[in-house]
Design a protein around this motif. Structure first.
Motif, short mmCIF file in Angstrom:
data_model
loop_
_atom_site.label_atom_id
_atom_site.label_comp_id
_atom_site.label_asym_id
_atom_site.label_seq_id
_atom_site.Cartn_x
_atom_site.Cartn_y
_atom_site.Cartn_z
N UNK A 1 0.82 -1.21 0.00
CA UNK A 1 0.00 0.00 0.00
C UNK A 1 0.86 1.26 0.00
N UNK A 2 2.05 1.15 0.54
CA UNK A 2 2.91 2.33 0.70
C UNK A 2 4.19 2.18 -0.13
N UNK A 3 4.87 3.29 -0.28
CA UNK A 3 6.16 3.32 -0.98
C UNK A 3 7.27 3.00 0.03
N UNK A 4 8.16 2.09 -0.36
CA UNK A 4 9.27 1.73 0.51
C UNK A 4 10.58 2.23 -0.11
N UNK A 5 11.51 2.62 0.76
CA UNK A 5 12.79 3.17 0.31
C UNK A 5 13.93 2.41 0.97
#
Length: 379
Positions: A34-38
């Motif tokens: 669901x979210x952006x990972x870095x």
């Protein structure tokens, strides 16, 4: 030979597992993560998932799709023109109307449901304001005008024609009065009042004639005088003369003795007594419309629905535009939480998504089978 079969089966199993898992993972990657990972400052590829990443664009496209191809003016007009739909709506509307009338709601209660408090006070206030406004308007328009300018010519002519009839009735009633015992007593009283101040003349008349005899002699003469043609002509001339004077007077001069406040108060009371607003407001609606109920249910209700359908059909494009259906759909989809959106899509296409997973496994297994045969033949 046996080793080759096991090799082929192993290759089929591995291919099916890889194909099924790949499709399953691809389906999940539509929504997850669901979210952006870095990692440091670098964004991990494929994060977030496709739908979370494109949710706004997806919402806009679905809104356009619905307005352009699904809920269109043509589709609305087609639906409204279907006889089945019309019959269903008529049955529904008539049923709702009957159910509403059975509740026994008064007109006052209905108005209060629409947040119109103290309807009786508002109705009376409305009537009072209308009467006051109309009174001022009439007074400004007619107060300085002469009566013959205000009254219709037909009414003036009718009154003029009835003057001889009125004269006849006056003479008849007067003759009947003076012919009665009460009239005779009145003649006697009038003679006494006239002659009492004449001193000896009154004493001489009493001595030679007497009160009763004098009244008996005067009574027929009065009746004879009243029934003569000259008396009628004189009375007609007097009435016509007075009527002509009245016609030439301004209305304000005729009504100058009336006070505005008292006259308005009388008019307001008369109108309220005639209208009976309180009784009307407290009456059951079903009783109010009872004389028109059959017409309402059988004729008026279908016409209302037909007119409403025609109106909506003709202005469906404008209605869709004004309601901003595209914007509503876009905002609703954008407001969906991602877990909720995923749950919604999967619940709709669950069977199809499972079949896609199975199809990946079947294709992977087929590829593994082919590879196993090639390896077996070449080894």
């Amino acid at each position: 030979m046996q080793n080759g079969i096991w090799l082929i089966l192993f290759m089929v199993f591995i291919g099916a597992a890889i194909g099924g898992f790949t499709n399953f993972l691809a389906i999940r990657m539509l929504f997850r993560p669901y979210k952006t990972f870095f990692i440091g400052k670098r964004q991990l590829p494929f994060t977030p998932g496709l739908i979370p990443k494109r949710q706004n664009e997806l919402a806009a496209q679905i809104g356009k799709l619905v307005v352009s191809h699904l809920v269109t003016p043509e589709s609305i007009q087609k639906k409204l023109s279907e006889e089945t739909f019309k019959n269903d709506m008529e049955t529904w509307f008539t049923g709702k109307l009957k159910s509403f009338l059975k509740k026994g709601i008064t007109l006052e209660q209905l108005l209060e449901k629409f947040h119109i408090g103290n309807p009786l006070g508002k109705v009376n206030s409305f009537i009072d304001k209308k009467i006051e406004k109309k009174y001022v308007s009439i007074k400004q328009e007619f107060w300085q005008r002469e009566i013959h300018d205000i009254m219709p010519e037909e009414l003036i002519g009718s009154i003029h024609e009835k003057i001889p009839v009125a004269a006849d009735q006056i003479i008849q009633k007067t003759s009947e009065y003076f012919s009665s015992p009460e009239g005779k007593d009145k003649i006697k009283t009038m003679i006494e009042d006239f002659l009492k101040g004449r001193g000896r003349l009154w004493n001489m008349i009493q001595m030679f004639i007497g009160n009763d005899s004098l009244a008996e002699k005067v009574q027929p003469e009065i009746i004879k005088f009243l029934n003569s043609a000259g008396t009628k002509a004189m009375l007609i001339n007097v009435i016509e003369s007075e009527w002509n004077k009245i016609q030439n007077k301004p209305l304000g001069e005729m009504l100058n003795q009336l006070e505005d406040e008292k006259l308005l108060l009388y008019i307001k009371r008369f109108v309220k007594d005639t209208v009976q607003s309180e009784k009307f407001l407290k009456q059951d609606i079903s009783e109010l419309i009872l004389p028109f109920r059959d017409t309402l249910e059988e004729t008026l209700a279908p016409r209302i629905l037909e007119s409403a359908g025609i109106y909506i059909a003709q202005r469906s494009g404008e209605i869709i535009e004004r309601f901003q259906v595209e914007a509503i759909i876009r905002e609703q989809i954008e407001s969906f939480s991602l877990p909720r959106l995923e749950e919604l899509v999967i619940s709709i296409a669950k069977k199809e998504l499972v079949m896609i997973t199975y199809l990946g496994a079947i294709l992977g297994g087929a590829i593994g089978l082919i590879q196993g045969i090639i390896v077996w033949l070449t080894s």
